[in-house]
Scaffold this motif. Structure first.
Motif, PDB file in Angstrom:
ATOM      1  N   UNK A 134       0.739  -1.095  -0.200  1.00  0.00           N
ATOM      2  CA  UNK A 134       0.003  -0.158  -0.036  1.00  0.00           C
ATOM      3  C   UNK A 134       0.777   1.061  -0.111  1.00  0.00           C
ATOM      4  N   UNK A 135       0.369   2.307  -0.676  1.00  0.00           N
ATOM      5  CA  UNK A 135       1.076   3.483  -0.669  1.00  0.00           C
ATOM      6  C   UNK A 135       0.937   4.030   0.728  1.00  0.00           C
ATOM      7  N   UNK A 136       0.038   4.250   1.158  1.00  0.00           N
ATOM      8  CA  UNK A 136      -0.224   4.811   2.784  1.00  0.00           C
ATOM      9  C   UNK A 136      -0.584   3.850   3.734  1.00  0.00           C
ATOM     10  N   UNK A 137       0.045   4.103   4.861  1.00  0.00           N
ATOM     11  CA  UNK A 137      -0.051   3.086   6.013  1.00  0.00           C
ATOM     12  C   UNK A 137       0.207   4.146   7.107  1.00  0.00           C
ATOM     13  N   UNK A 138      -0.284   3.513   8.492  1.00  0.00           N
ATOM     14  CA  UNK A 138       0.103   3.962   9.778  1.00  0.00           C
ATOM     15  C   UNK A 138       0.933   3.408  10.493  1.00  0.00           C
ATOM     16  N   UNK A 139       2.063   4.132  11.120  1.00  0.00           N
ATOM     17  CA  UNK A 139       3.148   3.406  11.712  1.00  0.00           C
ATOM     18  C   UNK A 139       2.974   4.199  13.331  1.00  0.00           C
ATOM     19  N   UNK A 140       3.314   3.365  14.201  1.00  0.00           N
ATOM     20  CA  UNK A 140       3.519   4.058  15.454  1.00  0.00           C
ATOM     21  C   UNK A 140       4.601   5.185  15.757  1.00  0.00           C
ATOM     22  N   UNK A 141       4.179   6.301  15.577  1.00  0.00           N
ATOM     23  CA  UNK A 141       5.119   7.315  15.615  1.00  0.00           C
ATOM     24  C   UNK A 141       4.844   8.436  16.752  1.00  0.00           C
ATOM     25  N   UNK A 142       5.676   8.263  17.735  1.00  0.00           N
ATOM     26  CA  UNK A 142       5.441   9.011  19.184  1.00  0.00           C
ATOM     27  C   UNK A 142       6.180  10.204  18.948  1.00  0.00           C
ATOM     28  N   UNK A 143       5.418  11.189  19.629  1.00  0.00           N
ATOM     29  CA  UNK A 143       6.075  12.671  19.928  1.00  0.00           C
ATOM     30  C   UNK A 143       7.478  12.558  20.401  1.00  0.00           C
ATOM     31  N   UNK A 144       7.848  11.848  21.176  1.00  0.00           N
ATOM     32  CA  UNK A 144       9.176  11.492  21.944  1.00  0.00           C
ATOM     33  C   UNK A 144       9.610  12.408  22.883  1.00  0.00           C
ATOM     34  N   UNK A 145      10.666  12.821  23.041  1.00  0.00           N
ATOM     35  CA  UNK A 145      11.345  13.748  23.948  1.00  0.00           C
ATOM     36  C   UNK A 145      11.027  12.953  25.241  1.00  0.00           C
ATOM     37  N   UNK A 146      10.255  13.732  26.127  1.00  0.00           N
ATOM     38  CA  UNK A 146      10.053  13.131  27.398  1.00  0.00           C
ATOM     39  C   UNK A 146       8.578  12.862  27.539  1.00  0.00           C
ATOM     40  N   UNK A 147       7.847  13.108  26.451  1.00  0.00           N
ATOM     41  CA  UNK A 147       6.235  12.982  26.425  1.00  0.00           C
ATOM     42  C   UNK A 147       5.704  11.727  26.465  1.00  0.00           C
ATOM     43  N   UNK A 148       6.608  10.432  26.279  1.00  0.00           N
ATOM     44  CA  UNK A 148       5.961   9.180  26.332  1.00  0.00           C
ATOM     45  C   UNK A 148       6.607   8.243  27.658  1.00  0.00           C
ATOM     46  N   UNK A 149       5.617   7.910  28.303  1.00  0.00           N
ATOM     47  CA  UNK A 149       6.001   6.846  29.416  1.00  0.00           C
ATOM     48  C   UNK A 149       6.618   5.630  28.749  1.00  0.00           C
ATOM     49  N   UNK A 150       7.170   4.827  29.622  1.00  0.00           N
ATOM     50  CA  UNK A 150       8.299   3.604  29.317  1.00  0.00           C
ATOM     51  C   UNK A 150       7.181   2.863  28.729  1.00  0.00           C
ATOM     52  N   UNK A 151       5.907   2.751  29.339  1.00  0.00           N
ATOM     53  CA  UNK A 151       4.823   1.879  28.725  1.00  0.00           C
ATOM     54  C   UNK A 151       4.549   2.180  27.523  1.00  0.00           C
ATOM     55  N   UNK A 152       4.300   3.324  27.094  1.00  0.00           N
ATOM     56  CA  UNK A 152       4.081   3.875  25.918  1.00  0.00           C
ATOM     57  C   UNK A 152       5.289   3.350  24.579  1.00  0.00           C
ATOM     58  N   UNK A 153       6.141   3.565  25.113  1.00  0.00           N
ATOM     59  CA  UNK A 153       7.635   3.265  24.422  1.00  0.00           C
ATOM     60  C   UNK A 153       7.568   1.724  24.022  1.00  0.00           C
ATOM     61  N   UNK A 154       7.329   0.633  25.156  1.00  0.00           N
ATOM     62  CA  UNK A 154       7.160  -0.527  24.869  1.00  0.00           C
ATOM     63  C   UNK A 154       6.119  -0.971  24.003  1.00  0.00           C
ATOM     64  N   UNK A 155       5.146  -0.271  24.295  1.00  0.00           N
ATOM     65  CA  UNK A 155       4.120  -0.898  23.547  1.00  0.00           C
ATOM     66  C   UNK A 155       4.239  -0.265  22.041  1.00  0.00           C
ATOM     67  N   UNK A 156       4.812   0.828  21.819  1.00  0.00           N
ATOM     68  CA  UNK A 156       4.902   0.957  20.498  1.00  0.00           C
ATOM     69  C   UNK A 156       5.944   0.155  19.528  1.00  0.00           C
ATOM     70  N   UNK A 157       6.912  -0.238  20.497  1.00  0.00           N
ATOM     71  CA  UNK A 157       7.778  -1.221  20.176  1.00  0.00           C
ATOM     72  C   UNK A 157       7.123  -2.691  19.677  1.00  0.00           C
ATOM     73  N   UNK A 158       6.388  -3.159  20.659  1.00  0.00           N
ATOM     74  CA  UNK A 158       5.776  -4.205  20.605  1.00  0.00           C
ATOM     75  C   UNK A 158       4.935  -4.282  19.087  1.00  0.00           C
ATOM     76  N   UNK A 159       4.260  -3.351  18.864  1.00  0.00           N
ATOM     77  CA  UNK A 159       3.431  -3.215  17.736  1.00  0.00           C
ATOM     78  C   UNK A 159       4.239  -3.172  16.408  1.00  0.00           C
ATOM     79  N   UNK A 160       5.317  -2.413  16.364  1.00  0.00           N
ATOM     80  CA  UNK A 160       6.014  -2.336  15.365  1.00  0.00           C
ATOM     81  C   UNK A 160       6.712  -3.994  15.037  1.00  0.00           C
ATOM     82  N   UNK A 161       7.084  -4.643  16.132  1.00  0.00           N
ATOM     83  CA  UNK A 161       7.723  -5.724  16.250  1.00  0.00           C
ATOM     84  C   UNK A 161       6.644  -6.746  15.413  1.00  0.00           C
TER      85      UNK A 161
END
Length: 465
Positions: free
Chosen positions: A197-224
């Motif tokens: 597909x030409x267009x799709x959604x990826x887990x893209x976080x704002x980052x910096x200090x805005x994301x909790x560890x749980x959000x980082x790990x959930x995004x990584x698990x989704x990507x995996x």
């Protein structure tokens, strides 16, 4: 025994091809054959004209033909409709400018505004030869943005605005984290990436200090789990390292490595305030870096003094370029990176023309996870390619070294024609799918309305009479 004739939809011949194949071959008087959305043959014009029967032919004499460029980090909403609005207050901190001026402009946009901004961004990228991009994670109305992008024909990966950390002591952090994780899951389900597909959604976080560890790990698990990439902002300035050191006792990359949030499917943008220990961790985990030269050098990130992007590349860290929305031309970004780091290192041979072309093409494809599918003119790759008109003074007459002339001298506006996924989207600098005049007229009205809704004052550096 004669070789069978290859059937194709399009044969573009007579151009000088910068293939970006494994041998980095440049083919003079070359040709490329396309069937459907893929390249089926690449070679000398004479050979392909004998072996290919195409429904449509295109004489590209006088042009250089390259793979489409990749932009690894661009804000496609917010900025395109309010670019001339002065947001920086010199006596305020960078964080205050961000929270009091930049973010309110993003949050004031309606779904129609974001769709319009997305189309404007695609229009600008395509005009300068960018055929693929990764959005920077500041989209609010994802459905509207996807509809707008679909009209443009561009290839892109987009994510909603996702934070997930509460700064209010009275708020329940578990609720905010849960909402962020649910948002990540819903966008990936709504716009799945099947690799085609030409267009799709990826887990893209704002980052910096805005994301909790749980959000980082959930995004990584989704990507995996879904074969996606995770992208986030990190360390453009000292404020991110200072926050992580104060709260975790270690720098950002060290912390993300410690919790298991790094890896070959993770991309961190900026990394301007990074030390060599973090560079080593990026290399060891296969984590990619995305460098945005215009944001860094025009934003005063201090890269000339402390930037380590050349060292990242020397250590084998995958790296691609992004415009960050501050520039539409990734070619201009590449030149700025080379100029600034050559001067900072007192080394005129650093980042030669060949390296700049790689950063915009094959390296971008690698970071995006599309190696062999985009970024090179090879059989089997997607038919994303660009014709650059060499008949301008900046190209300098004969094609002695098309790689050097394109990377260092050619005007970005010399992009003449663009194909994405086998479909032509630009001809003679004019978009074939979008109504440019209407888009630009609508943008004027939308931008004025957005600023009015924020209540922020319109300021100019000099008096306007």
């Amino acid at each position: 025994m004669t070789n069978p004739i290859l059937e194709a939809d399009l044969l573009v011949s007579g151009a000088e091809l910068i293939t970006m194949n494994a041998r980095r071959e440049v083919i003079r008087d070359g040709a490329i054959a396309v069937r459907g959305n893929s390249i089926v043959a690449v070679g000398k014009r004479e050979a392909l004209e004998r072996s290919v029967r195409a429904r449509t032919t295109r004489d590209a004499s006088g042009f250089v033909l390259t793979p489409g460029f990749h932009d690894g980090h661009i804000h496609i909403t917010g900025d395109p409709l309010t670019r001339g609005f002065v947001r920086r207050v010199p006596d305020q901190s960078w964080n205050d400018n961000l929270s009091k001026w930049v973010i309110p402009l993003f949050k004031a946009q309606t779904p129609a505004d974001e769709a319009l901004a997305a189309k404007l961004s695609a229009l600008a990228m395509i005009r300068f030869g960018t055929t693929s991009f990764m959005e920077a994670g500041t989209v609010i109305h994802l459905e509207a943005v996807m509809e707008g992008l679909a009209e443009s024909g561009i290839r892109g990966r987009v994510g909603r605005w996702v934070e997930g950390r509460t700064y209010d002591p009275a708020a329940d952090p578990a609720i905010r984290t849960g909402e962020a994780i649910e948002l990540l899951q819903s966008e990936v389900e709504a716009f799945p990436d099947d690799g085609e597909t030409l267009l799709a959604a990826w887990p893209v976080l704002v980052g910096h200090s805005t994301n909790s560890d749980e959000v980082w790990l959930a995004a990584k698990a989704l990507a995996d789990a879904n074969g996606l990439k995770l992208s986030a902002h990190m360390s453009p300035r000292a404020s991110d390292p200072e926050w992580f050191l104060a709260n975790y006792g270690r720098r950002p990359v060290e912390h993300l490595a410690d919790i298991g949030a790094l890896g070959p499917n993770v991309c961190l943008t900026h990394l301007a305030d990074t030390d060599m220990a973090e560079v080593e961790l990026l290399a060891a985990t296969g984590t990619s870096a995305i460098h945005c030269p215009h944001a860094a050098f025009l934003g005063g990130f201090g890269l000339a003094r402390k930037g380590l992007h050349p060292e990242m590349m020397a250590k084998g860290v995958p790296l691609m370029l992004g415009t960050d929305g501050m520039a539409a031309s990734i070619l201009s970004s590449a030149r700025l990176m080379a100029a600034a780091y050559r001067d900072a290192r007192d080394d005129q041979d650093l980042l030669p023309a060949t390296r700049l072309l790689e950063l915009m093409t094959v390296d971008g494809a690698k970071v995006m996870g599309w190696e062999g599918r985009t970024g090179a003119l090879i059989p089997g790759a997607k038919a994303d390619f660009v014709l650059h008109d060499t008949r301008t003074p900046e190209w300098g007459g004969p094609l002695f070294d098309s790689v050097g002339q394109l990377a260092l001298s050619a005007p970005p506006s010399a992009v003449h024609s663009v194909w994405i996924d086998g479909r032509q989207v630009l001809e003679a600098g004019r978009n074939l799918l979008l109504d440019e005049e209407k888009l630009l007229a609508d943008a004027v009205q939308a931008g004025e309305a957005i600023v009015a809704r924020t209540g922020l004052p319109i300021r100019t550096p000099w008096p306007v009479l």
